[in-house]
Scaffold this motif. Sequence first.
Motif, PDB file in Angstrom:
ATOM      1  N   LEU A  63       0.819  -1.205   0.000  1.00 43.43           N
ATOM      2  CA  LEU A  63       0.000   0.000   0.000  1.00 43.43           C
ATOM      3  C   LEU A  63       0.856   1.260   0.000  1.00 43.43           C
ATOM      4  CD1 LEU A  63      -2.732  -0.890   2.658  1.00 43.43           C
ATOM      5  CD2 LEU A  63      -2.743  -1.355   0.205  1.00 43.43           C
ATOM      6  N   ALA A  64       0.285   2.334  -0.558  1.00 44.63           N
ATOM      7  CA  ALA A  64       0.855   3.668  -0.411  1.00 44.63           C
ATOM      8  C   ALA A  64       0.218   4.341   0.806  1.00 44.63           C
ATOM      9  CB  ALA A  64       0.587   4.494  -1.671  1.00 44.63           C
ATOM     10  N   VAL A  65       0.822   5.410   1.276  1.00 43.19           N
ATOM     11  CA  VAL A  65       0.279   6.146   2.418  1.00 43.19           C
ATOM     12  C   VAL A  65      -1.144   6.601   2.119  1.00 43.19           C
ATOM     13  CG1 VAL A  65       0.506   8.246   3.802  1.00 43.19           C
ATOM     14  CG2 VAL A  65       2.524   6.859   3.302  1.00 43.19           C
ATOM     15  N   GLU A  66      -1.388   7.028   0.868  1.00 46.67           N
ATOM     16  CA  GLU A  66      -2.726   7.487   0.486  1.00 46.67           C
ATOM     17  C   GLU A  66      -3.756   6.377   0.617  1.00 46.67           C
ATOM     18  OE1 GLU A  66       0.342  10.076  -1.037  1.00 46.67           O
ATOM     19  OE2 GLU A  66       0.029   7.911  -1.318  1.00 46.67           O
ATOM     20  N   ASP A  67      -3.349   5.138   0.361  1.00 42.16           N
ATOM     21  CA  ASP A  67      -4.251   3.992   0.550  1.00 42.16           C
ATOM     22  C   ASP A  67      -4.631   3.848   2.018  1.00 42.16           C
ATOM     23  OD1 ASP A  67      -4.249   3.012  -2.176  1.00 42.16           O
ATOM     24  OD2 ASP A  67      -2.219   2.295  -1.816  1.00 42.16           O
ATOM     25  N   VAL A  68      -3.642   3.989   2.896  1.00 43.89           N
ATOM     26  CA  VAL A  68      -3.889   3.857   4.331  1.00 43.89           C
ATOM     27  C   VAL A  68      -4.876   4.929   4.794  1.00 43.89           C
ATOM     28  CG1 VAL A  68      -2.843   3.884   6.621  1.00 43.89           C
ATOM     29  CG2 VAL A  68      -1.607   2.849   4.696  1.00 43.89           C
ATOM     30  N   GLU A  69      -4.675   6.149   4.346  1.00 46.10           N
ATOM     31  CA  GLU A  69      -5.584   7.239   4.718  1.00 46.10           C
ATOM     32  C   GLU A  69      -6.999   6.964   4.229  1.00 46.10           C
ATOM     33  OE1 GLU A  69      -2.324  10.914   4.762  1.00 46.10           O
ATOM     34  OE2 GLU A  69      -3.374  10.375   2.902  1.00 46.10           O
ATOM     35  N   ASP A  70      -7.125   6.444   3.024  1.00 52.98           N
ATOM     36  CA  ASP A  70      -8.451   6.154   2.475  1.00 52.98           C
ATOM     37  C   ASP A  70      -9.128   5.011   3.224  1.00 52.98           C
ATOM     38  OD1 ASP A  70     -10.505   6.720   0.589  1.00 52.98           O
ATOM     39  OD2 ASP A  70      -9.927   4.950  -0.556  1.00 52.98           O
ATOM     40  N   ILE A  71      -8.347   4.011   3.627  1.00 50.15           N
ATOM     41  CA  ILE A  71      -8.889   2.905   4.424  1.00 50.15           C
ATOM     42  C   ILE A  71      -9.524   3.445   5.704  1.00 50.15           C
ATOM     43  CG2 ILE A  71      -8.209   0.947   5.899  1.00 50.15           C
ATOM     44  CD1 ILE A  71      -6.140   0.260   3.679  1.00 50.15           C
ATOM     45  N   TYR A  72      -8.831   4.345   6.378  1.00 53.09           N
ATOM     46  CA  TYR A  72      -9.352   4.883   7.637  1.00 53.09           C
ATOM     47  C   TYR A  72     -10.554   5.796   7.412  1.00 53.09           C
ATOM     48  CZ  TYR A  72      -6.080   2.831  10.898  1.00 53.09           C
ATOM     49  OH  TYR A  72      -5.405   1.931  11.683  1.00 53.09           O
ATOM     50  N   ARG A  73     -10.581   6.537   6.310  1.00 52.50           N
ATOM     51  CA  ARG A  73     -11.779   7.327   6.005  1.00 52.50           C
ATOM     52  C   ARG A  73     -12.988   6.416   5.856  1.00 52.50           C
ATOM     53  NH1 ARG A  73      -8.293  10.747   2.955  1.00 52.50           N
ATOM     54  NH2 ARG A  73      -8.532   9.415   1.104  1.00 52.50           N
ATOM     55  N   THR A  74     -12.787   5.321   5.133  1.00 51.26           N
ATOM     56  CA  THR A  74     -13.884   4.369   4.940  1.00 51.26           C
ATOM     57  C   THR A  74     -14.305   3.744   6.255  1.00 51.26           C
ATOM     58  OG1 THR A  74     -13.048   3.876   2.713  1.00 51.26           O
ATOM     59  CG2 THR A  74     -14.589   2.292   3.684  1.00 51.26           C
ATOM     60  N   ARG A  75     -13.329   3.358   7.067  1.00 52.39           N
ATOM     61  CA  ARG A  75     -13.650   2.759   8.366  1.00 52.39           C
ATOM     62  C   ARG A  75     -14.478   3.701   9.228  1.00 52.39           C
ATOM     63  NH1 ARG A  75      -8.806   0.509  11.684  1.00 52.39           N
ATOM     64  NH2 ARG A  75     -10.586  -0.327  12.836  1.00 52.39           N
ATOM     65  N   LYS A  76     -14.070   4.955   9.278  1.00 54.19           N
ATOM     66  CA  LYS A  76     -14.782   5.902  10.142  1.00 54.19           C
ATOM     67  C   LYS A  76     -16.215   6.099   9.660  1.00 54.19           C
ATOM     68  CE  LYS A  76     -14.127  10.288  12.559  1.00 54.19           C
ATOM     69  NZ  LYS A  76     -13.239  11.463  12.750  1.00 54.19           N
ATOM     70  N   LEU A  77     -16.393   6.241   8.345  1.00 51.96           N
ATOM     71  CA  LEU A  77     -17.735   6.404   7.794  1.00 51.96           C
ATOM     72  C   LEU A  77     -18.623   5.215   8.142  1.00 51.96           C
ATOM     73  CD1 LEU A  77     -16.939   7.830   4.241  1.00 51.96           C
ATOM     74  CD2 LEU A  77     -18.299   8.965   6.005  1.00 51.96           C
ATOM     75  N   VAL A  78     -18.097   4.002   7.931  1.00 49.80           N
ATOM     76  CA  VAL A  78     -18.920   2.800   8.083  1.00 49.80           C
ATOM     77  C   VAL A  78     -19.080   2.415   9.548  1.00 49.80           C
ATOM     78  CG1 VAL A  78     -19.083   0.338   7.569  1.00 49.80           C
ATOM     79  CG2 VAL A  78     -18.360   1.936   5.787  1.00 49.80           C
ATOM     80  N   GLU A  79     -17.985   2.313  10.287  1.00 50.24           N
ATOM     81  CA  GLU A  79     -18.066   1.812  11.662  1.00 50.24           C
ATOM     82  C   GLU A  79     -18.871   2.748  12.567  1.00 50.24           C
ATOM     83  OE1 GLU A  79     -14.553   0.019  13.436  1.00 50.24           O
ATOM     84  OE2 GLU A  79     -13.570   0.055  11.471  1.00 50.24           O
ATOM     85  N   CYS A  80     -18.658   4.040  12.430  1.00 47.50           N
ATOM     86  CA  CYS A  80     -19.424   4.977  13.263  1.00 47.50           C
ATOM     87  C   CYS A  80     -20.907   4.942  12.895  1.00 47.50           C
ATOM     88  CB  CYS A  80     -18.865   6.387  13.133  1.00 47.50           C
ATOM     89  SG  CYS A  80     -17.259   6.609  13.943  1.00 47.50           S
ATOM     90  N   ALA A  81     -21.201   4.796  11.598  1.00 41.91           N
ATOM     91  CA  ALA A  81     -22.597   4.708  11.179  1.00 41.91           C
ATOM     92  C   ALA A  81     -23.262   3.443  11.717  1.00 41.91           C
ATOM     93  CB  ALA A  81     -22.690   4.742   9.653  1.00 41.91           C
ATOM     94  N   VAL A  82     -22.510   2.353  11.778  1.00 47.09           N
ATOM     95  CA  VAL A  82     -23.057   1.111  12.341  1.00 47.09           C
ATOM     96  C   VAL A  82     -23.438   1.311  13.797  1.00 47.09           C
ATOM     97  CG1 VAL A  82     -22.455  -1.235  13.067  1.00 47.09           C
ATOM     98  CG2 VAL A  82     -21.928  -0.481  10.744  1.00 47.09           C
ATOM     99  N   VAL A  83     -22.545   1.888  14.579  1.00 47.22           N
ATOM    100  CA  VAL A  83     -22.832   2.111  16.006  1.00 47.22           C
ATOM    101  C   VAL A  83     -24.010   3.060  16.169  1.00 47.22           C
ATOM    102  CG1 VAL A  83     -21.909   3.082  18.148  1.00 47.22           C
ATOM    103  CG2 VAL A  83     -20.472   1.596  16.732  1.00 47.22           C
ATOM    104  N   ARG A  84     -24.033   4.123  15.364  1.00 46.78           N
ATOM    105  CA  ARG A  84     -25.100   5.123  15.468  1.00 46.78           C
ATOM    106  C   ARG A  84     -26.469   4.512  15.151  1.00 46.78           C
ATOM    107  NH1 ARG A  84     -23.816   8.315  11.288  1.00 46.78           N
ATOM    108  NH2 ARG A  84     -21.841   8.683  12.379  1.00 46.78           N
ATOM    109  N   GLY A  85     -26.500   3.542  14.253  1.00 48.61           N
ATOM    110  CA  GLY A  85     -27.760   2.983  13.801  1.00 48.61           C
ATOM    111  C   GLY A  85     -28.179   1.688  14.476  1.00 48.61           C
ATOM    112  N   LEU A  86     -27.590   1.364  15.610  1.00 52.41           N
ATOM    113  CA  LEU A  86     -27.858   0.075  16.254  1.00 52.41           C
ATOM    114  C   LEU A  86     -29.283  -0.077  16.786  1.00 52.41           C
ATOM    115  CD1 LEU A  86     -24.584  -0.794  18.205  1.00 52.41           C
ATOM    116  CD2 LEU A  86     -25.568  -1.972  16.237  1.00 52.41           C
TER     117      LEU A  86
END
Length: 234
Positions: free
Chosen positions: A85-108
């Motif tokens: 991976l490039a650094v930009e890939d790592v940053e994008d992975i975390y953007r996706t994680r934050k969008l999805v994981e926080c939305a999952v918790v919020r919508g429980l």
Amino acid sequence: MAEQLTDLADDRALLGRTSTAERVSDILRSRIADGYFPPGTRLSEDSIGGALGVSRNTLREAFRLLTHERLLVHELNRGVFVRMLAVEDVEDIYRTRKLVECAVVRGLGEPPYGLDALAAAVGQGRRAAREGDWKAVGTANIHFHRELVALAGSARTDELMRSVFAELRLAFHVVDEPRPLHEPYITRNADIFEALRAGDRATAERLLARYLDDSLERVVEVYRRQVGEEGRRS
């Protein structure tokens, strides 16, 4: 590689009688997510096909699927490799994680929640830490977040995040000192679990968002340094 292939042969039973490229790709994705194949590893068609007992065409199709998911890369006249991976890939992975994981918790919805698998992942991380197996702590961490996403009860979300978490493992592999990276999150995973067990979604989401921001900062810092050092050595 010999040890990985022996373990991979144990997965042959998962294929059943109707072996498909999708099932093969599921197995290889899981193995990448669990750290069996580090970035830069060349995946031999003969060795992996023999370990799983599948045809070359089936394996090539599985490789194609995983290349589409950005886990593998095909290099002309060299073969198929686990992607670096490039650094930009790592940053994008975390953007996706934050969008999805926080939305999952919020919508429980209203508690109680089915948290047995989440509790098991917390316990897995603690046991691995006591044994000093920091690679296994990283694996337990990924399992925790995978089970967190599973609380949404969405097959589509699970499928999306399987690839994201497998990519995350590729980033973890570059880190030469895994303990400082993973150790703080044993307690932080437990804190998120306890907030959910108490039915406090707002606190769980706040803890999770801060966790992901801190983890991104730490991983990118280490990743930049390590990739830069490898570049200077080469």
